[in-house]
Design an enzyme around this catalytic site. Sequence first.
Site, PDB file in Angstrom:
ATOM      1  N   GLU A 503     102.196  34.949  19.674  1.00  0.00           N
ATOM      2  CA  GLU A 503     100.838  34.489  19.952  1.00  0.00           C
ATOM      3  C   GLU A 503      99.767  35.392  19.347  1.00  0.00           C
ATOM      4  O   GLU A 503      98.569  35.177  19.578  1.00  0.00           O
ATOM      5  CB  GLU A 503     100.655  34.363  21.460  1.00  0.00           C
ATOM      6  CG  GLU A 503     101.546  33.286  22.045  1.00  0.00           C
ATOM      7  CD  GLU A 503     101.895  33.559  23.498  1.00  0.00           C
ATOM      8  OE1 GLU A 503     101.239  34.396  24.135  1.00  0.00           O
ATOM      9  OE2 GLU A 503     102.846  32.933  23.988  1.00  0.00           O
ATOM     10  N   GLN A 616     105.405  39.333  20.159  1.00  0.00           N
ATOM     11  CA  GLN A 616     106.799  39.169  20.556  1.00  0.00           C
ATOM     12  C   GLN A 616     107.613  38.727  19.347  1.00  0.00           C
ATOM     13  O   GLN A 616     107.079  38.250  18.357  1.00  0.00           O
ATOM     14  CB  GLN A 616     106.913  38.141  21.669  1.00  0.00           C
ATOM     15  CG  GLN A 616     106.462  36.743  21.281  1.00  0.00           C
ATOM     16  CD  GLN A 616     106.058  35.928  22.475  1.00  0.00           C
ATOM     17  OE1 GLN A 616     105.070  36.207  23.140  1.00  0.00           O
ATOM     18  NE2 GLN A 616     106.829  34.894  22.777  1.00  0.00           N
TER      19      GLN A 616
END
Length: 829
Positions: A503, A616
């Site tokens: 993100e 991530q």
Amino acid sequence: MIDRDRYPVDPWRLIESRYEEDGVAETVFTVANGYLGLRGNHIEGRGAHEHGTFINGLHETWPIRHAEQAFGFAEVGQTIVNAPDAKVMRVYIDDEPLSFDETEMHDYSRELDMRTGVVTREVVWVTPSGKRVRMRDERMVSFDERHLAVLRLEVTVENADAPVTISCQLLNRQDGAGIYAGDPMASKSEHKGFDPRKAEKITERVLQPVEYWQDGLRSALSYRVTDSGMTVAVVADHIIETENEYSARSLIEPDIAKNVFRVQAKAGVPIRISKIVSYHSSRGVPPRELVDRCRRSLDRVAVEGADALFEAQSEWLSAFWARSDVRIAGHDDLQQATRWCLFQLAQAASRADGNGVPAKGLTGSGYSGHYFWDTEIYVLPFLTYTSPQWAKNALRARVLMLPAARRRASQLNEAGALFPWRTINGEEASAYYAAGTAQYHINADVSFALGKYVRATGDFDFLRREGADIAVETARLWATLGFWRGTNGESSFHIHGVTGPDEYTTVVNDNLFTNVMARFNLRFAARIVGEMAEKDPAAYDALVERTGLDAGERDAWERAAEAIHIPYSESLGIHPQDAFFLEREVWDLEGTPADMRPLLLHYHPLVIYRFQVLKQADVVLALFLQGNHFTPEEKLADFEYYDPLTTGDSTLSAVVQSIMAAEVGYQDLAREYFEHALYVDLGDLHHNAADGVHVASAGGIWTTLVSGFGGMRDHSGELSFDPRLPADWPELSYPLQWLGSDVQVTLTRDALRVEVRSGDAVDFTVRGAAHRAAVGEPAVVALAGQGPLRPGRPTLRQIEDARRDDGTRLSASVPVTTTTIPIVGIFED
């Protein structure tokens, strides 16, 4: 990573030996069953971080007011609400309350026993007048009876006679006393300490009282949720056991029910009270009917006795651990934390029974109780291989969301269905489309979980009856979202304007993870449609009837899958995360102060989006999920490039990095990432465990052990192993359910043993060599080493050197001070 003075090591229990007032302890001592969760608040009912009683799916809705509206933006927010609190059982000695802030405490201990599913607390108080009071309380939410919880309290004044009052309450905490997620524009003051991972408050009343009454020692409250229209009821029975003289009185109002016991306690004579509580909820059943359901649940307990619930709980957990326990020999500290993580998965998913699995389970209000793609990728593997029925229930939740997902796809001018990034009721609830709706990969994630479930269980009946609808509708979306581009006489299929799992990079073209997973989705749908048409024409005809499937769609999916563009940089020898990722500058993580992390809390999204920096694992996750489509050399090169760029600001990341570090030979790094993920909540490593357990990370712990160190894969429906046991682990052992067979796998430094405890023989490979195990005929495979072991860890310097050779821009330092602009709902942890 964890305070061992406060939380000593015990392989089966989480023990708290010292009281400290903090929200993390409330989280980690929650008891839940997937439907009902009682947060680990103390029974005194005061001084809590969050008074949490949560029911899966019980939610309120609110209009999302965008600063600037546009067509197709999510319009209705959803948030889990705090159900009436049944945990309160206040004790008064000489009419003075026993509480942590007012009474002298001499002894304290609290423990969660993961074999019984019971939290027990023992406290010794000394009152100002010198009376020594011993209290023991127990709390259990039944796995066997999803609507029931039991709270028990025993009070003994040890050294004197004294008047004792025990006030047992049902309490609806309204008007700001409880925490509810809500309208981000409701109160500007709520933006202080901005953290989009937290829930916010709804300032208006959420639960509207309907029916409430008392009958003897039984009390009832019921409510209708103001805007969502959902209904909820709670009824509690009370049983008092004592040889002391006592009287009972009661009080009932719309938001509180009290059953108060006044006891003339003799020195050393105990007072025992059992409080049996039932909760029922619904999307539309009248509250009166829910009250009747609660009464019937309690009537059964009255006949069978509360002890039967505790006995059933132990039996249930005995069966759970027999099919779920991962044993790490010689490391009780790791064993304790591992079992706690697995226990959290049972608490989050076991009795969800067709609802989704919230990102925080039922342990806190973080993420507003929403369901994410985390469930399919991080939780479903554990459920599939240990408790397949739970996995099917979770997949059925997605089937039930299909009508809303079809509407959402239509809003975005696409065919098929588009599952929401975050939701409770099936509608998209993300107010920030760039990191929300644009995560189209969730469609492929759901289909991937469906394929893994069917592949591991052989449950083709579920696939034919309703699961195939998911595959068809998600494939349709990719067919219209993507487009064809021709070059040099060849055509390739591209997907633009999407966000992958990372993100910190949004709305990009040809995100590698999205394209790889979409390829799987298209192939999977084409294959099952073809097989149904050939082998089960009746089921195929029913599928056509349900979905309007056209005969030419299958061929279109296959063509798109074969031609889908998989980004690759020949000069760097890696897969770019997206079409333009390598053109960005590299973020100077080493030069970013610790107090400026996580980045999402200190930098405007546009600052983050300009750089090569990952929240991530993105490409690395694709290497794991679709590992049979990448060579060992590609996996190593991609891991070494992306690992130094990954901040780990998401708890979804460390487990995947551990798995791939183990596979490519970074064994020490794999262990480091594993332990970080293992203690992410117990050690509060991300400083937000007070808002609830990170359920996906807990699921990832199982996958890290079984697929990372255990080396298990099931690509193309074939069970295989390539173990990577840490050097100081003498043994790793775990059970698996595979095609209906109960399998036990035991790994040592020298051998892998596969034993079939029941069911048919199991075929598998170990590092490419075929083997078979059957009941009474275990397979023992000698192991000669585990591939290359790589010292050190990847560094940003390697990336800079590679980019220098490639002639692209070098990294640039990023300003470490900038204005934080609050944007609600941007990131998922």
